[in-house]
Design a protein around this motif. Structure first.
Motif, PDB file in Angstrom:
ATOM      1  N   MET A   1       0.849  -1.181   0.000  1.00 54.82           N
ATOM      2  CA  MET A   1       0.000   0.000   0.000  1.00 54.82           C
ATOM      3  C   MET A   1       0.885   1.232   0.000  1.00 54.82           C
ATOM      4  O   MET A   1       1.810   1.344   0.790  1.00 54.82           O
ATOM      5  N   SER A   2       0.576   2.117  -0.885  1.00 56.86           N
ATOM      6  CA  SER A   2       1.328   3.370  -0.964  1.00 56.86           C
ATOM      7  C   SER A   2       0.580   4.436  -0.187  1.00 56.86           C
ATOM      8  O   SER A   2      -0.627   4.603  -0.356  1.00 56.86           O
ATOM      9  N   VAL A   3       1.289   5.136   0.664  1.00 56.11           N
ATOM     10  CA  VAL A   3       0.661   6.120   1.540  1.00 56.11           C
ATOM     11  C   VAL A   3       1.282   7.492   1.299  1.00 56.11           C
ATOM     12  O   VAL A   3       2.500   7.605   1.137  1.00 56.11           O
ATOM     13  N   THR A   4       0.449   8.520   1.276  1.00 59.65           N
ATOM     14  CA  THR A   4       0.948   9.894   1.202  1.00 59.65           C
ATOM     15  C   THR A   4       2.067  10.081   2.224  1.00 59.65           C
ATOM     16  O   THR A   4       1.890   9.751   3.388  1.00 59.65           O
ATOM     17  N   PRO A   5       3.217  10.581   1.789  1.00 59.15           N
ATOM     18  CA  PRO A   5       4.325  10.746   2.751  1.00 59.15           C
ATOM     19  C   PRO A   5       3.896  11.609   3.925  1.00 59.15           C
ATOM     20  O   PRO A   5       3.303  12.674   3.736  1.00 59.15           O
ATOM     21  N   GLU A 106       8.911   1.852  -1.118  1.00 57.88           N
ATOM     22  CA  GLU A 106       8.447   2.126  -2.476  1.00 57.88           C
ATOM     23  C   GLU A 106       9.383   3.061  -3.227  1.00 57.88           C
ATOM     24  O   GLU A 106       9.513   2.956  -4.443  1.00 57.88           O
ATOM     25  N   ASN A 107      10.066   3.951  -2.512  1.00 65.40           N
ATOM     26  CA  ASN A 107      10.985   4.852  -3.201  1.00 65.40           C
ATOM     27  C   ASN A 107      12.210   4.116  -3.729  1.00 65.40           C
ATOM     28  O   ASN A 107      12.656   4.351  -4.848  1.00 65.40           O
TER      29      ASN A 107
END
Lengths: 285, 243, 285, 243, 285, 243
Positions: A1-5, A106-107
């Motif tokens: 899951m990608s989350v707003t930084p 993810e980065n």
């Protein structure tokens, strides 16, 4: 899951305004460049003798090390006649107060995959030449990117380090024994280079407020909305693109960024060439 | 599985499935397909079939990630194990992790997150069948699901991939064209704002090809977002007179 | 480590009382059924063309998709003359506000294992026919259960989806090549079906207060103490049982639940049969 | 390892190890075997050997899982790597995860959790040697360990598995009978309350067989719980006059 | 990442002072020993019949079980002519309120690796004799350490349990079948023992305040700054050392600890010998 | 890769690389090599090359681990994938987990942690090239990086490994000597305090050998810490007149 930084560097709003105002006037916050010019860049080869190839790239204060390791392995099922190229990136915690130990996030995964695709799609390494026995034994080439100091624009520094380490690499000694197995002696390097067909660099253009700037440093990156990463080969073809960041771009900005990238790319190609031709005096500091 | 000897551009200039280079595949969009989710949508581009669901604004279990001045987006792009030719392991692959980020960043510019500080808006995208263009189909489905959930947005987004096969730029590539072609360029954006929110290129293009591909994508995205509007209008009967 | 559920749906106590009072009078909270009757159930086959077999089951508002994938692999060491059957369940987060992304938790694992055992113990799939070369190459059959919408009773919906996908499946084209390897072309389906010897369904009976009810919806499940899951084959044999939930049952309740399960099972078998004989008009909505 | 040609029911009607169908294996129960745990027990059914320990009520490191009106149970069923014929990886298997749940749900109905809100009661079950019936032996050991820890319970629970081998229902099956037989039905419950708290069937039975198997199990569970009581009486000298 | 322990047992400072004062006078907190003497130690063999070898060690209230399992596997690439020995330790949560379920933490890993090295470096097991077919098939020997009750000094109890289980082990029956595979029947033990060339024990010496004491119990360990673990073979050679804990040692303390370890080691060797010669009456309690 | 037939001690008594038994390899130390870290150092012993960085005192994301009366140390020893002959997987190995602990415990006695309660001091050690003695080189680099970060310490620490090859005790062994020799004894300590803070022995030694090895190590550590002081003096110009 990608989350707003949610754990972002805080840049004072006055500082942000300063960056934008300078850019609008064609100046940068570091006081020494214009929007079209990357920071000082230096490529050092052979920094890890035990690796088949290695390089350290310093792009301003950003430092990225790349190592190439080779071993004999099985090809992928759908490409029995090709060697295997794998790119992996580690954002080790000594590089930044924002990095925590752990598996690649993810980065780091995005970075490795962009570098991987930029090399792969244009066929920068001729994987067809890395076959020992088709369908059975091929060379597996690992490129490990190690971020040592993060002062912005990891894409360009990493791509350059990967490309330099590939160019630095020499095949290890190996022989086929009677069982059919292949024994690799990592302790002995041959003179044989990797079959490099193209040199590729990426140029990252950041959109900061209403302005564009190549090679953002960490502070600029922190206040930018979005980055556009162009991978280019030596003939100027586009061999990869990645829009990265929470913002958006207009069509004109995309095309303007491409012009800026094409203008800046020779700086990186030159740094690469200088490292490969050690005749030069070798810049320092 | 690599198909040998397939001609991607036939002698009559049409593609292997009979489409012209500038043709989209048959598109199907349906909203409100799930009962639990706050919003949901099923979108098909040809055989590519993607389900999206939206929950929120809500409070996530991990509160440390909340932001004081806006909602955070949490986006997951995930493929069902049976969606691909070879079974896909359900653990998130590196590809899925990257695409979750890329899709989140395609949605961030259009969601009005400032209206819901200290909350999370969750977008779950499940690829039920993968036949090329799953990420852009996912953005399209997410856009519809967000609208269905009543999340305020600046505009709708849509996405499509342009490919290059045998030297020809073709719209909305399928898996065969993707795996055998020379380039795959997914694009997403909000035509009403003139903003590109997702742009990637896997492959090689000249500058001229790139510009042309971008224009093909942009034109198609307009059509796709128009379809989204129509589906939502039909569903919510906004304006009242849709077919 | 299994932990008492701490993030439970809250059902108002008035609602809980209503559910129990209705049940005591032989009625259900949804207003349309008695304690012995499952919700509307519909089975759709072939919903994922790329899978060897697939099905979507709608049981009330509960939606479960199942996909069957097949590949060639090695048999287990202790069953060299049998194919391999594997059931896996994903509670994907779009199905319920209670589901979070991540690897399968104890509920997903329990569900998959109950479905697996119910198929395996009675020999629903004749694994002996799925051998290509004994001890070396057999068919591996993956059943993936995908919960899309959770409105209670995932057991029955999942079992039905798994059974339907197995019945829908067609063997992929394959051929043995000269090296002895077997090449599978997932793009080409043959007409050959999987060797299904028995059809199995589960019927879940919930104990709510002092009453029993088949096929609880989510709300009923949330206020129930315990569920008893009976797996039954078409001849009425018990081919699996699972008590699930924090509560307990008296002997009489166990036996009464069995009678209820036997009475309800034909509803599921009928839904299965209807999906397989597309002559029917095809119910909708 | 599959043993070929073993006759599970001999011509004289006895089982491969000489037991009659309705016989339990030799049972050994010991409480208070560990010094750190608040309660502990070692239980053997034949060669099956299970150790259980209880800690609590206590505050777990993760407080978010606590409940305001009752204690939570945290139960782990785990097998030692050397407990099985082939070494078992110490990472929890899917089977162990399921059995941890099933055993927790077998204990939930009898622990008086309402007396300890906002705490956790931890039950750790380690299978030291696995020879069939480990989950029911685990429930039995957990029951004793809970009592040894002084956790208030409505009643003691015990468990046993009934199997079907060569068509015959047999009590307390061992590993050979389990792996070669036609059915394995673990049952656990509290006879003093008349409550079944664990019930599974792996295998095929007719309704009549199921009823008979349930009765066999229930009768044995009575005897097992009686043994538990005796061991606890002997240990704590409750009533004073036990042997 | 290794982190300063933050969830430590709290020992009242009065108690800490008492431990130190007693030690300064040559006494221990348990009232029955001097600084040079381990606690009562008892080794029981064959406690898990299904394992190839097993032992339970009780060192005071500390209980550690060890199991030896053997299987046929591939040798390591760089030692084709040697069997494989692997030590693994589990700090299962029933042993201590400080242990939580999960994969081995740094303490469990350190313990297993110290036991492993102490056995390996001196060649306690003659791995050269555990080869079935050089470079292809060798015996893999697993030693699993299971901490059951933690009352301090897990090193010595674990090393003793490992050594005892190795001495207890009998090779399983195996035969090579015509395909070249080796079939192991774990159900049948032969009379053949493992080739043990040396017996090894560790003696742990704790530094508490200014004093040294062998075999610290949990309370002593909790107030100690540092432990020094000496692995010794029966001839008194040092076959391994591990300094463990947050403190430091002077040179003299290191050497004094060695003398104490050499003096205490026979206690452990004797317990081992007693377990192996069952003629004795068998101590109890 | 095992090198056959290499003589580790040549006939002239020198080692395979020409060193005498009591010789260190060429040592290089550099501090302040990274811009982000609060302190950093690069240390080489021959081809062994280790980078250390220090962050802190700072507040870590997980506050539950903080201590009320002192700073905690968080130490990670990690090897770059390209640092070894065969590529090393970047996931922490059991060896790296143990060495992180051992190195942390080598630093704990010398850092004045009481001055910074409720904070964390983070030490990250990256092995860029591994040719024997990486853990002791790591301790040395960490000592310099802590000093560079301005963390108050009771004294500097340094480390070195003594080996036994072909019966001869040799200082500062490299990888060939380590893998083919009979013993490897890493030692670290603070000579100014007379304290040994790291001591391990992998291999076999008599008591006499052990004492001699300890003395060899201790003498070398004095020299190594002197080098550390010189580098720091040069960098910070303390005392003013160093070369």
């Amino acid at each position: 899951m990608s989350v707003t930084p949610f754990r972002l560097p805080v840049v004072a709003s006055l500082r942000k305004e300063a960056i934008e105002e300078l850019l609008a006037r064609g100046l940068r916050i570091d006081g020494v460049r214009d929007p079209f010019t990357p920071r000082n860049v230096r490529v050092e080869l052979g920094v890890v003798e035990k690796a088949e190839g290695s390089a350290l790239v310093k792009l301003g204060n950003t430092q990225v090390m790349a190592g190439v390791k080779m071993d004999v392995g099985a090809p992928f099922r759908d490409t029995p006649d090709q060697g295997v190229l794998t790119v992996h990136a580690e954002f080790v915690p000594l590089a930044s107060p924002l990095f925590e130990p752990g598996p690649p996030d993810e980065n780091a995964i995005e970075l490795a995959r962009v570098v991987d695709r930029s090399l792969r799609e244009v066929g920068a390494v001729d994987l067809g030449q890395l076959v020992i026995r088709p369908g059975d034994k091929v060379w597996v080439v690992w490129i490990d990117l190690y971020i040592l100091d993060h002062d912005g624009n990891l894409f360009d520094a990493s791509m350059l380090a990967a490309m330099a380490a590939l160019l630095d690499a020499r095949m290890p000694y190996y022989e086929e024994i009677e069982t059919g197995d292949v024994i690799v002696d990592h302790g002995v390097k041959t003179e044989e280079k990797l079959p490099i067909r193209h040199r590729v660099v990426t140029v990252t253009v950041a959109k900061i407020g209403r302005n564009l700037a190549v090679d953002p440093n960490f502070e600029e990156e922190s206040v930018s909305d979005v980055r556009l990463v162009y991978a280019l080969d030596e003939s100027g073809r586009i061999v990869g693109i990645q829009k990265s960041g929470e913002g958006a771009l207009k069509r004109e900005e995309v095309l303007r960024a491409l012009e800026m990238a094409k203008r800046a790319a020779p700086v990186y190609f030159k740094a690469l060439e200088e490292a490969l031709t050690p005749a030069g005096p070798g810049a320092s500091g | 599985m690599k198909v040998e000897g397939v001609k991607l551009i036939r002698e009559d200039g049409l593609r292997h499935d009979g489409r012209r280079p500038e043709d989209l595949r048959p598109i199907r969009m349906e909203v409100g397909v799930l009962s639990n989710a706050d919003g949901s949508a099923l979108v098909e581009f040809g055989r590519t079939r993607v389900l999206a669901a939206v929950y929120g604004p809500r409070e996530p279990p991990q509160k440390f990630m909340l932001l004081p001045d806006r909602a955070i987006l949490r986006v997951r792009y995930h493929m069902a194990p049976f969606s691909t030719s070879d079974r896909k392991s359900p653990a998130p692959s590196r590809r899925e992790i990257e695409l979750s980020k890329v899709i989140r960043e395609a949605l961030e510019p259009i969601v009005l997150t400032k209206q819901f500080p200290r909350t999370a808006i969750d977008v779950f995208i499940e690829v039920l069948q993968a036949d090329g263009g799953t990420r852009t189909t996912g953005v399209t489905a997410a856009s519809l699901a967000l609208a269905d959930a009543g999340i305020p947005m600046k505009a709708l987004v849509g996405g499509v991939a342009v490919g290059k096969v045998e030297g020809v730029l073709v719209l909305d590539i399928d898996e065969v064209e993707d795996s055998m072609g020379e380039a795959d360029m997914p694009v997403a954006g909000a035509p009403d704002l003139g903003l590109i929110t997702l742009l990637q290129l896997n492959g090689v293009m000249t500058e001229e090809e790139f510009q042309k591909a971008l224009d093909m994508a942009w034109d198609a995205i307009r059509r796709i977002v128009d379809m989204e509007k129509e589906v939502l209008r039909w569903k919510y009967n906004v304006g009242g007179d849709s077919k």
